[in-house]
Structure formats: structure tokens, C-alpha cells
Design a protein around this motif. Sequence first.
Motif, mmCIF file in Angstrom:
data_model
loop_
_atom_site.group_PDB
_atom_site.id
_atom_site.type_symbol
_atom_site.label_atom_id
_atom_site.label_comp_id
_atom_site.label_asym_id
_atom_site.label_seq_id
_atom_site.Cartn_x
_atom_site.Cartn_y
_atom_site.Cartn_z
ATOM 1 N N VAL A 305 -38.688 66.501 47.703
ATOM 2 C CA VAL A 305 -37.303 66.903 47.459
ATOM 3 C C VAL A 305 -36.387 65.679 47.514
ATOM 4 O O VAL A 305 -36.429 64.909 48.478
ATOM 5 N N ASP A 306 -35.558 65.499 46.475
ATOM 6 C CA ASP A 306 -34.564 64.421 46.448
ATOM 7 C C ASP A 306 -33.292 64.869 47.154
ATOM 8 O O ASP A 306 -32.806 65.987 46.926
ATOM 9 N N VAL A 307 -32.732 63.967 47.981
ATOM 10 C CA VAL A 307 -31.477 64.246 48.685
ATOM 11 C C VAL A 307 -30.600 63.002 48.665
ATOM 12 O O VAL A 307 -31.099 61.883 48.850
ATOM 13 N N ILE A 308 -29.309 63.186 48.433
ATOM 14 C CA ILE A 308 -28.333 62.094 48.516
ATOM 15 C C ILE A 308 -27.518 62.274 49.790
ATOM 16 O O ILE A 308 -26.955 63.348 50.021
ATOM 17 N N ALA A 309 -27.455 61.240 50.598
ATOM 18 C CA ALA A 309 -26.702 61.299 51.858
ATOM 19 C C ALA A 309 -25.381 60.545 51.720
ATOM 20 O O ALA A 309 -25.342 59.438 51.193
ATOM 21 N N GLY A 310 -24.311 61.179 52.189
ATOM 22 C CA GLY A 310 -23.024 60.499 52.244
ATOM 23 C C GLY A 310 -22.259 60.455 50.946
ATOM 24 O O GLY A 310 -21.410 59.576 50.742
ATOM 25 N N THR A 311 -22.515 61.415 50.052
ATOM 26 C CA THR A 311 -21.756 61.453 48.807
ATOM 27 C C THR A 311 -20.283 61.723 49.098
ATOM 28 O O THR A 311 -19.920 62.266 50.149
ATOM 29 N N ARG A 312 -19.417 61.333 48.191
ATOM 30 C CA ARG A 312 -17.987 61.598 48.378
ATOM 31 C C ARG A 312 -17.763 63.098 48.593
ATOM 32 O O ARG A 312 -18.325 63.933 47.890
ATOM 33 N N GLY A 313 -16.925 63.424 49.557
ATOM 34 C CA GLY A 313 -16.626 64.816 49.857
ATOM 35 C C GLY A 313 -17.543 65.433 50.894
ATOM 36 O O GLY A 313 -17.307 66.568 51.339
ATOM 37 N N GLU A 314 -18.605 64.716 51.297
ATOM 38 C CA GLU A 314 -19.538 65.260 52.284
ATOM 39 C C GLU A 314 -18.986 65.026 53.695
ATOM 40 O O GLU A 314 -19.197 63.977 54.306
ATOM 41 N N THR A 315 -18.282 65.993 54.215
ATOM 42 C CA THR A 315 -17.748 65.916 55.578
ATOM 43 C C THR A 315 -18.885 66.050 56.580
ATOM 44 O O THR A 315 -20.024 66.371 56.227
ATOM 45 N N ASP A 316 -18.563 65.847 57.856
ATOM 46 C CA ASP A 316 -19.577 66.029 58.901
ATOM 47 C C ASP A 316 -20.128 67.450 58.872
ATOM 48 O O ASP A 316 -21.342 67.668 59.002
ATOM 49 N N ASP A 317 -19.240 68.428 58.702
ATOM 50 C CA ASP A 317 -19.681 69.826 58.676
ATOM 51 C C ASP A 317 -20.592 70.092 57.481
ATOM 52 O O ASP A 317 -21.605 70.791 57.601
ATOM 53 N N PHE A 318 -20.245 69.532 56.322
ATOM 54 C CA PHE A 318 -21.076 69.736 55.132
ATOM 55 C C PHE A 318 -22.442 69.076 55.308
ATOM 56 O O PHE A 318 -23.464 69.622 54.891
ATOM 57 N N PHE A 319 -22.468 67.893 55.924
ATOM 58 C CA PHE A 319 -23.753 67.237 56.152
ATOM 59 C C PHE A 319 -24.614 68.049 57.110
ATOM 60 O O PHE A 319 -25.816 68.238 56.876
ATOM 61 N N ASN A 320 -24.018 68.522 58.188
ATOM 62 C CA ASN A 320 -24.776 69.325 59.155
ATOM 63 C C ASN A 320 -25.305 70.602 58.499
ATOM 64 O O ASN A 320 -26.431 71.040 58.775
ATOM 65 N N GLU A 321 -24.491 71.187 57.635
ATOM 66 C CA GLU A 321 -24.924 72.373 56.891
ATOM 67 C C GLU A 321 -26.101 72.026 55.979
ATOM 68 O O GLU A 321 -27.085 72.785 55.884
ATOM 69 N N SER A 322 -26.005 70.881 55.325
ATOM 70 C CA SER A 322 -27.057 70.438 54.428
ATOM 71 C C SER A 322 -28.356 70.194 55.192
ATOM 72 O O SER A 322 -29.439 70.635 54.776
ATOM 73 N N LYS A 323 -28.265 69.509 56.299
ATOM 74 C CA LYS A 323 -29.450 69.189 57.097
ATOM 75 C C LYS A 323 -30.114 70.468 57.609
ATOM 76 O O LYS A 323 -31.347 70.598 57.591
ATOM 77 N N ALA A 324 -29.310 71.409 58.057
ATOM 78 C CA ALA A 324 -29.858 72.679 58.560
ATOM 79 C C ALA A 324 -30.580 73.434 57.448
ATOM 80 O O ALA A 324 -31.650 74.023 57.669
ATOM 81 N N PHE A 325 -30.000 73.421 56.253
ATOM 82 C CA PHE A 325 -30.660 74.087 55.130
ATOM 83 C C PHE A 325 -31.997 73.423 54.812
ATOM 84 O O PHE A 325 -33.017 74.104 54.617
ATOM 85 N N ILE A 326 -32.002 72.099 54.768
ATOM 86 C CA ILE A 326 -33.228 71.371 54.450
ATOM 87 C C ILE A 326 -34.321 71.675 55.477
ATOM 88 O O ILE A 326 -35.486 71.872 55.125
ATOM 89 N N GLU A 327 -33.940 71.739 56.739
ATOM 90 C CA GLU A 327 -34.911 72.061 57.790
ATOM 91 C C GLU A 327 -35.508 73.452 57.611
ATOM 92 O O GLU A 327 -36.630 73.715 58.056
ATOM 93 N N SER A 328 -34.773 74.333 56.926
ATOM 94 C CA SER A 328 -35.200 75.731 56.815
ATOM 95 C C SER A 328 -36.089 76.019 55.612
ATOM 96 O O SER A 328 -36.606 77.118 55.482
ATOM 97 N N ILE A 329 -36.253 75.032 54.712
ATOM 98 C CA ILE A 329 -37.045 75.284 53.502
ATOM 99 C C ILE A 329 -38.408 74.610 53.622
ATOM 100 O O ILE A 329 -38.580 73.644 54.370
#
Length: 442
Positions: A305-329
Motif C-alpha cells: 500500500v502506498d501512503v503519503i505522509a505530511g501532505t498539505r492539509g494533513e492536520t494532526d487529527d487527520f494523520f492520526n485518523e489515517s494511521k488508525a485506518f491503516i492499522e485496521s486494514i
Amino acid sequence: MIDTDVFENKTVAYFTLGCKLNFAEISSIGKELSAQGIRKVFPGEEADFCVINTCSVTELADKKCRQMIRHVHKVHPSAFIIVTGCYAQLKPEEASSIEGVDLVLGAEQKSGVAAFVKDLAAKKRVSLPHAICSPAKDIRTFAPSCSSDDRTRHFLKVQDGCDYFCTYCTIPFARGRSRNGKIEDLVEQAEMAAREGGREIVLTGVNLGDFGKSTGERFIDLIKALEHVDGISRYRISSLEPDLISDEIISFVSESKKFMPHFHIPLQSGSDAVLKLMHRHYDTALFRRITERIKAQMPDAFIGVDVIAGTRGETDDFFNESKAFIESIPFTQLHVFSYSERPNTQALKIKPVVPPAIRHRRSRQLLDLSEERWQSFYDTHIGEKANVLFEHARKGKYMYGFTENYIKTELAYQKELCNEIRTIRMTGWNKERTALTAELID
């Protein structure tokens, strides 16, 4: 027809940066020049021509391109240097300004390198513009390519360009709109690879699942046709956009004897808000459904799976949401990229900007997660049997090969096993923990 007299006793060196697609293309350029009588240089020999196929996916890639061009000029000071590829298309003036560069060719000109080399061979520098690049909207040519540097694995280009225009990406500007080869022609190339001794083909492209835009065909029809090519034992699909992975494709791969249970799927973010900012064509619910369906039909499938970290607009909350989703798949390994600012992209209008230090910290968190999941995947297969295609390698202590579901295995070197598929048992980790050790069963 090109007059080959000007190529008599001429030599060429090739250099490639970037994706598998670039390697396939440079191989085709090599075949084109070889057919005109230009010989590839021997190690340590100075070349008459140097062809550099470049990448521009990130600012770091641009930097590596500039460094390579300067290095090539230093090693081959008398050579005519031709720069092509994505960096050449996006920044032709910058590329042509680098010392030693004689000619810059854009994406539309890449497939006609031999004609340009002829003019260089005749030393008609004054008759050649320093940079020849068509605008992205005029890039229409599909140049067939199939690399054959490794007789075990071939990379077959089946599609080029992209119509998606994600906000962070320059690929549509570097490679033009989506286009592809005809199924009958691609099957013929696969048959040729088989005649050359190839056992495995990796299908490459910019947006593979979009195959058929220029021919009215479908990707599922392509892979069904390739299934019947005699001599090819394995196929791998380099990358498929999640919104283009149909249930039909998943079911076909699950039942196929030749298409491996190995998927590479770009996610880019596990936050729906960030996916919208990126102008991606799916949401996390669809991505979850696709990965879970793959695992339901192929429990041992490898899912990268490809993931981009720190894209514009990625707040701390959005990153944490992203990481949690990735952990769940049910992914197997992440390919993590720190966001890189690219000129002329729509992402530059998005706020807030994530500082580089935070981008790298987030990338490190995702890489740690990836390493943990990847090692766990390998651990579960220790003690199991598998079929492995052993790769050609220089004679040494060990040789390597991959299982059907892309587990790297290590075995004591045996020349007769090169390019052979054999049954092994995976016995544990090697010393470097980069592969599983193997013992031959058959």
C-alpha cells in the motif's frame, strides 16, 4: 530509414532513475539503438553517447537526476549526453542548462531516440534545438516497451499517462493523458519475452486499471489474454488504483494459475478529508472493501500500500485518523513517501503546510508500522512450503527468489536453479532479516 554508417564503432551507456516503467522504456531505447549498430559500453569504457531516463516524482528525484547527469558527464566527458524522461519533460530548460547535456527529449520524442542520435553522431549540434518537448496535451504516442536485462523477470509496459490529476501529482504533465497498447500487440510482446527465456512478467504503467482508454479494451480482457501465453509462468501487476480494482479482477487473480496473489494499491491517506483534498477517486470505505475482499479470496495474498505522509492539509487529527485506518486494514507492507512540493500542482493552494520535520516524523511512524506488519507476515509462513522462482545472480554464497505471494527467500547458490521454479520450505530468517531461508523439497 536511418543511415547506420554514422553509427559504425559507436558505443552507448544507459542510465535510469525512477519507476519500473522507466526501466522498461530504457530497455526499448537500447534495443532501438542496438538495431542501428550502436554497441553498449563495457564496464570502464568511455561511451560515445549516454542516454539518461529521468524521474520527477519528488524534489529529491529531481536532485538525483541533476546529480546523475553531472556524474555521467564526469565519467564520459566526451560523450553526447541525451536526457529524457519525466524530469526532462517537466523542466527541459533546467535539464538543458546542466554542463555536458547536448539534447533534452520530452515524452513524445522518447520513442524516436535513434533519429536524434544520428544527428548527434554526424555532429549536427547546430541543427538540433537543445530541448525538444511537446506540451503535455500533445503527448499522444504509446511507445511499447519490455525490459529484458534480467532473463528471469521482464517488465512489460501496457499503459502510459494519467487522466486523474490528483492535486499533489505532476505525472499527467510529465507523461500526458491515459493511453495504452493493443491487447494483441502486448500478447505478442509477452510471447517474445517467453522466447527470450523470461519466466515472469510484471505489468507496468502509470494507471494500469485505466487500460483501454485508447483502444476500447479492458484491463480484465488483457490479463485473461496474457494468461494463455505459453512459456510465461508468472505475472505480477505493478499497481492498481483501488477504484479500478473490480470484483471480476479479484476473482480472476484468485483462480488464475499465472497471476500471482500480489497486489500493490495506492491509498495515499487513510483520512477521507485528506483524500478529498488530494482529489482521489475513492474513500476509505471502498479501500477497506477492496482489501478485505482480496484477503477473503486469497488469505495469503501480499498487499502493498502506498501512503503519503505530511501532505498539505494533513492536520494532526487527520494523520492520526489515517494511521488508525491503516492499522485496521489487512495490508502487508507500506510504501511510505514524505510529501514533496511540486511546482504547478493544485496542492500548493492548500493550507496548512506541514513542516518538513513533522512530515519525516509521520513517515517514520508509518515505516515502523510497515516493518512490524511485514515481519509478522513473514513469520506466519515459516515452516510452510512454497514455489519459488530463483533469480539470475552473480555467482556467490547465496541466491534469491520470491514465492508466489512475494516472500523473498534465500538459498545456497546453485547455478542450475537460476530461472527455475522449485518447491522449497521456508525455515526461518536469514542473518540480516531481509529474507527467509529455504530448503529444497523438489
